[in-house]
Design a protein around this motif. Structure first.
Motif, PDB file in Angstrom:
ATOM      1  N   MET A 166       6.517   1.891  -5.803  1.00 32.45           N
ATOM      2  CA  MET A 166       5.653   0.738  -5.828  1.00 32.45           C
ATOM      3  C   MET A 166       5.606   0.324  -7.218  1.00 32.45           C
ATOM      4  O   MET A 166       5.265  -0.928  -7.456  1.00 32.45           O
ATOM      5  CB  MET A 166       4.080   0.928  -5.242  1.00 32.45           C
ATOM      6  CG  MET A 166       4.285   1.247  -3.620  1.00 32.45           C
ATOM      7  SD  MET A 166       5.012  -0.331  -2.772  1.00 32.45           S
ATOM      8  CE  MET A 166       6.101   0.382  -1.713  1.00 32.45           C
ATOM      9  N   ALA A 167       5.812   1.200  -8.231  1.00 29.54           N
ATOM     10  CA  ALA A 167       5.772   0.733  -9.481  1.00 29.54           C
ATOM     11  C   ALA A 167       7.009  -0.095  -9.797  1.00 29.54           C
ATOM     12  O   ALA A 167       7.267  -0.779 -10.966  1.00 29.54           O
ATOM     13  CB  ALA A 167       5.685   1.828 -10.523  1.00 29.54           C
ATOM     14  N   HIS A 168       7.926  -0.232  -8.943  1.00 25.29           N
ATOM     15  CA  HIS A 168       9.271  -0.773  -9.276  1.00 25.29           C
ATOM     16  C   HIS A 168       9.545  -1.860  -8.181  1.00 25.29           C
ATOM     17  O   HIS A 168      10.721  -2.516  -8.443  1.00 25.29           O
ATOM     18  CB  HIS A 168      10.272   0.279  -9.195  1.00 25.29           C
ATOM     19  CG  HIS A 168      10.033   1.251 -10.226  1.00 25.29           C
ATOM     20  ND1 HIS A 168      10.795   1.147 -11.492  1.00 25.29           N
ATOM     21  CD2 HIS A 168       9.432   2.422 -10.365  1.00 25.29           C
ATOM     22  CE1 HIS A 168      10.490   2.242 -12.195  1.00 25.29           C
ATOM     23  NE2 HIS A 168       9.546   3.025 -11.763  1.00 25.29           N
ATOM     24  N   VAL A 169       8.575  -2.254  -7.117  1.00 28.59           N
ATOM     25  CA  VAL A 169       9.228  -3.249  -6.258  1.00 28.59           C
ATOM     26  C   VAL A 169       8.418  -4.589  -6.891  1.00 28.59           C
ATOM     27  O   VAL A 169       7.289  -4.765  -7.479  1.00 28.59           O
ATOM     28  CB  VAL A 169       8.493  -3.083  -4.950  1.00 28.59           C
ATOM     29  CG1 VAL A 169       9.146  -1.767  -4.152  1.00 28.59           C
ATOM     30  CG2 VAL A 169       6.866  -3.049  -4.862  1.00 28.59           C
ATOM     31  N   GLU A 170       9.072  -5.577  -6.278  1.00 31.20           N
ATOM     32  CA  GLU A 170       8.525  -6.894  -6.814  1.00 31.20           C
ATOM     33  C   GLU A 170       7.481  -7.178  -5.666  1.00 31.20           C
ATOM     34  O   GLU A 170       7.683  -7.589  -4.591  1.00 31.20           O
ATOM     35  CB  GLU A 170       9.470  -7.999  -6.635  1.00 31.20           C
ATOM     36  CG  GLU A 170       9.272  -9.244  -7.499  1.00 31.20           C
ATOM     37  CD  GLU A 170      10.576 -10.218  -7.665  1.00 31.20           C
ATOM     38  OE1 GLU A 170      10.359 -11.173  -7.280  1.00 31.20           O
ATOM     39  OE2 GLU A 170      11.312  -9.649  -8.005  1.00 31.20           O
ATOM     40  N   ARG A 171       6.287  -6.858  -6.026  1.00 36.49           N
ATOM     41  CA  ARG A 171       5.388  -7.116  -4.842  1.00 36.49           C
ATOM     42  C   ARG A 171       4.580  -8.398  -4.853  1.00 36.49           C
ATOM     43  O   ARG A 171       4.732  -9.282  -5.706  1.00 36.49           O
ATOM     44  CB  ARG A 171       4.015  -6.230  -5.260  1.00 36.49           C
ATOM     45  CG  ARG A 171       3.113  -6.401  -6.532  1.00 36.49           C
ATOM     46  CD  ARG A 171       2.225  -5.504  -6.565  1.00 36.49           C
ATOM     47  NE  ARG A 171       1.237  -5.626  -7.790  1.00 36.49           N
ATOM     48  CZ  ARG A 171       1.079  -4.783  -8.703  1.00 36.49           C
ATOM     49  NH1 ARG A 171       1.653  -3.514  -8.726  1.00 36.49           N
ATOM     50  NH2 ARG A 171       0.409  -5.344  -9.759  1.00 36.49           N
ATOM     51  N   PRO A 172       4.100  -8.809  -3.661  1.00 36.96           N
ATOM     52  CA  PRO A 172       3.940  -8.100  -2.686  1.00 36.96           C
ATOM     53  C   PRO A 172       4.808  -8.273  -1.682  1.00 36.96           C
ATOM     54  O   PRO A 172       4.750  -7.537  -0.633  1.00 36.96           O
ATOM     55  CB  PRO A 172       2.573  -8.799  -2.247  1.00 36.96           C
ATOM     56  CG  PRO A 172       2.759  -9.838  -2.243  1.00 36.96           C
ATOM     57  CD  PRO A 172       3.503 -10.350  -3.396  1.00 36.96           C
ATOM     58  N   ASN A 173       6.162  -8.505  -1.997  1.00 38.20           N
ATOM     59  CA  ASN A 173       7.164  -8.638  -1.172  1.00 38.20           C
ATOM     60  C   ASN A 173       8.172  -7.411  -1.068  1.00 38.20           C
ATOM     61  O   ASN A 173       9.384  -7.368  -1.409  1.00 38.20           O
ATOM     62  CB  ASN A 173       8.164  -9.961  -1.510  1.00 38.20           C
ATOM     63  CG  ASN A 173       7.206 -10.990  -1.629  1.00 38.20           C
ATOM     64  OD1 ASN A 173       6.582 -11.571  -0.566  1.00 38.20           O
ATOM     65  ND2 ASN A 173       7.502 -11.772  -2.762  1.00 38.20           N
ATOM     66  N   VAL A 174       7.433  -6.228  -0.378  1.00 37.50           N
ATOM     67  CA  VAL A 174       8.350  -5.116  -0.172  1.00 37.50           C
ATOM     68  C   VAL A 174       8.961  -5.312   0.937  1.00 37.50           C
ATOM     69  O   VAL A 174       8.776  -5.954   1.896  1.00 37.50           O
ATOM     70  CB  VAL A 174       7.186  -3.932   0.281  1.00 37.50           C
ATOM     71  CG1 VAL A 174       8.029  -2.817   0.444  1.00 37.50           C
ATOM     72  CG2 VAL A 174       6.179  -3.831  -0.827  1.00 37.50           C
ATOM     73  N   ARG A 175      10.534  -4.997   0.561  1.00 35.98           N
ATOM     74  CA  ARG A 175      11.558  -4.975   1.355  1.00 35.98           C
ATOM     75  C   ARG A 175      11.182  -3.981   2.683  1.00 35.98           C
ATOM     76  O   ARG A 175      11.825  -2.800   2.242  1.00 35.98           O
ATOM     77  CB  ARG A 175      12.897  -5.363   1.171  1.00 35.98           C
ATOM     78  CG  ARG A 175      12.966  -6.557   0.603  1.00 35.98           C
ATOM     79  CD  ARG A 175      14.244  -6.605   0.033  1.00 35.98           C
ATOM     80  NE  ARG A 175      14.713  -7.757  -0.758  1.00 35.98           N
ATOM     81  CZ  ARG A 175      14.673  -8.039  -1.889  1.00 35.98           C
ATOM     82  NH1 ARG A 175      14.292  -7.020  -2.583  1.00 35.98           N
ATOM     83  NH2 ARG A 175      14.716  -9.085  -2.623  1.00 35.98           N
ATOM     84  N   LYS A 176      10.508  -4.128   3.785  1.00 38.81           N
ATOM     85  CA  LYS A 176      10.117  -2.948   4.584  1.00 38.81           C
ATOM     86  C   LYS A 176      11.425  -2.023   4.900  1.00 38.81           C
ATOM     87  O   LYS A 176      11.055  -0.777   4.673  1.00 38.81           O
ATOM     88  CB  LYS A 176       9.290  -3.483   5.753  1.00 38.81           C
ATOM     89  CG  LYS A 176       8.149  -4.207   5.399  1.00 38.81           C
ATOM     90  CD  LYS A 176       7.375  -4.713   6.621  1.00 38.81           C
ATOM     91  CE  LYS A 176       6.182  -5.464   6.151  1.00 38.81           C
ATOM     92  NZ  LYS A 176       5.365  -5.774   7.250  1.00 38.81           N
ATOM     93  N   ALA A 264      -0.810   1.410  -0.677  1.00 34.44           N
ATOM     94  CA  ALA A 264      -1.013   0.201  -0.582  1.00 34.44           C
ATOM     95  C   ALA A 264      -1.584  -0.253  -1.870  1.00 34.44           C
ATOM     96  O   ALA A 264      -1.473  -1.342  -2.256  1.00 34.44           O
ATOM     97  CB  ALA A 264      -1.828  -0.255   0.723  1.00 34.44           C
ATOM     98  N   GLY A 265      -2.470   0.459  -2.472  1.00 36.98           N
ATOM     99  CA  GLY A 265      -3.131   0.142  -3.779  1.00 36.98           C
ATOM    100  C   GLY A 265      -2.249   0.174  -4.812  1.00 36.98           C
ATOM    101  O   GLY A 265      -2.360  -0.747  -5.929  1.00 36.98           O
ATOM    102  N   ALA A 266      -1.088   0.848  -4.766  1.00 33.37           N
ATOM    103  CA  ALA A 266       0.041   0.972  -5.769  1.00 33.37           C
ATOM    104  C   ALA A 266       0.714  -0.397  -5.696  1.00 33.37           C
ATOM    105  O   ALA A 266       1.410  -0.912  -6.621  1.00 33.37           O
ATOM    106  CB  ALA A 266       0.976   1.910  -5.787  1.00 33.37           C
ATOM    107  N   CYS A 267       1.118  -0.685  -4.353  1.00 32.50           N
ATOM    108  CA  CYS A 267       2.056  -2.217  -4.229  1.00 32.50           C
ATOM    109  C   CYS A 267       1.162  -3.071  -4.593  1.00 32.50           C
ATOM    110  O   CYS A 267       1.643  -4.093  -5.240  1.00 32.50           O
ATOM    111  CB  CYS A 267       2.183  -2.085  -2.838  1.00 32.50           C
ATOM    112  SG  CYS A 267       3.012  -3.527  -2.196  1.00 32.50           S
ATOM    113  N   TYR A 268      -0.169  -3.340  -4.106  1.00 34.10           N
ATOM    114  CA  TYR A 268      -0.743  -4.872  -4.228  1.00 34.10           C
ATOM    115  C   TYR A 268      -1.561  -4.784  -5.586  1.00 34.10           C
ATOM    116  O   TYR A 268      -2.027  -5.913  -6.030  1.00 34.10           O
ATOM    117  CB  TYR A 268      -1.641  -4.928  -3.238  1.00 34.10           C
ATOM    118  CG  TYR A 268      -0.774  -4.989  -1.615  1.00 34.10           C
ATOM    119  CD1 TYR A 268       0.018  -6.035  -1.334  1.00 34.10           C
ATOM    120  CD2 TYR A 268      -1.229  -4.077  -0.827  1.00 34.10           C
ATOM    121  CE1 TYR A 268       0.875  -5.970  -0.409  1.00 34.10           C
ATOM    122  CE2 TYR A 268      -0.491  -4.119   0.442  1.00 34.10           C
ATOM    123  CZ  TYR A 268       0.530  -4.887   0.586  1.00 34.10           C
ATOM    124  OH  TYR A 268       1.352  -5.047   1.752  1.00 34.10           O
ATOM    125  N   GLY A 269      -1.790  -3.649  -6.163  1.00 34.86           N
ATOM    126  CA  GLY A 269      -2.607  -3.647  -7.650  1.00 34.86           C
ATOM    127  C   GLY A 269      -4.234  -3.498  -7.199  1.00 34.86           C
ATOM    128  O   GLY A 269      -4.457  -4.195  -6.187  1.00 34.86           O
TER     129      GLY A 269
END
Ligand code: F2R
Ligand code: MG
Length: 304
Positions: A166-176, A264-269
């Protein structure tokens, strides 16, 4: 706020919020959404804090130090609802046994496959987020203090790796679908690969809760809760709905909530964690400070 720092704080506060949301529902078999967090978190967060405290103080993983930190935190607050195995292991170590003796193998055949190693793994994913093999190594090292069944250790590695990514994805558009395939490539175990494959299919079908629980599980076993948490995160569009959904599945609700909250917290901040939870979660200020120290420690190690 720096995006990476927001990921660190989001994952750690996210663990505490998910845990506190589910703690009053642990063991429940009814599907019910709740939106208020309990005033106290449980052992899930207490042990996640222990992992972070030790990584910060040692500037990385030191098994003896982490075991001592777990024990000191447990002895201050033994009422947090710790699993039976860790409680006995902490007493065995206090009585002179070594933390590295894989003591859970004396309690459970093949060691514990409980989700206690996975529920506390978020800080490992944060601290080593750019090194997948280190994430696995330290998840296994930290997990092995109390859990040495292969499926418990692998569950810890999967949660830590999910947080790390999650530190490397372009959030919040995780490619599920890409993310779940990445987790399938990461895991070394067929059971996890199979369950992550089921999660992938369930994402496509928009399954009912009973079907999610029937196929993925909602139990205390790592393999019946880690894939469920990954699914709860991916099946929902934001932090709030992910954690409410995770907890609504019942069973080991606090722990599925904690693991979902970590990813989710890591992803969305941190900014996306609802304020009503962020300000009321127990020891929120301490956990935020700890997350900041973990972030600073990581930067110091990476730079030094
Ligand atoms: N302890 C709890 N919940 C119990 C109720 C708490 C209550 N609210 C209170 O206030 O007292 N929750 C916490 O424990 C879970 C994590 O447990 P952990 O750390 O994995 O513990 P343990 O003992 O290692 O394993 C848990 C159970 O799994 C079964 N088990 C494990 N390995 C086994 C094996 N090889 N063979 C058979 N069974 C095995 C046992 O039943 C263990 O007791 C989290 O839910 C956390 O919230
Ligand atoms: Mg639990």
């Amino acid at each position: 706020m720096d995006t990476e720092l927001s990921t660190f704080i989001g994952a750690m506060i996210g663990t505490a919020v998910g845990d506190s949301l589910g703690v009053r529902r642990e063991g429940s078999s009814a599907f019910r959404e709740i939106k208020d967090i309990a005033p106290k978190y449980s052992d899930d967060t207490a042990m996640m804090i222990g992992v972070a405290e030790s990584l910060i103080e040692c500037r990385g993983f030191d098994g003896g130090h982490m075991a001592r930190t777990f024990i000191e935190n447990y002895e201050k607050e033994p009422w947090r609802g710790y699993g039976a195995g860790p409680q006995r292991i902490f007493k065995m170590i206090r009585a002179g046994r070594k933390w590295s003796e894989k003591l859970d193998r004396e309690l459970y055949p093949g060691g514990s496959y409980g989700n206690g190693a996975a529920m506390r793994a978020a800080p490992i994913g944060l601290f080593y987020h750019d090194n997948a093999e280190k994430v696995r190594e330290v998840a296994y090292g930290s997990g092995g203090i109390t859990h040495n069944h292969a499926l418990a250790l692998e569950g810890a590695a999967i949660i830590a790796y999910a947080v790390a990514r999650m530190a490397h994805v372009e959030r919040p558009n995780v490619r599920k679908h890409e993310f779940i395939e990445e987790l399938k490539r990461f895991t070394h175990y067929d059971l996890y690969r199979k369950k992550l494959g089921i999660a992938h299919k369930l994402l496509d079908t928009g399954a009912e809760r009973y079907e999610v629980v029937r196929q993925l599980g909602n139990g205390i076993e790592a393999y019946n809760s880690v894939p469920t948490a990954v699914y709860a995160f991916l099946a929902n569009p934001d932090f709030e709905s992910s954690t409410i959904y995770a907890v609504s599945l019942g069973g080991d609700a606090d722990t599925i909530g904690a693991m979902t909250g970590a990813i989710a917290g890591a992803c969305y901040g941190i900014a996306e964690i609802p304020g009503r939870w962020r300000v009321t979660v127990e020891s929120g200020e301490y956990i935020e400070r700890l997350a900041r120290k973990l972030w600073e420690a990581r930067r110091a190690v990476a730079v030094g």
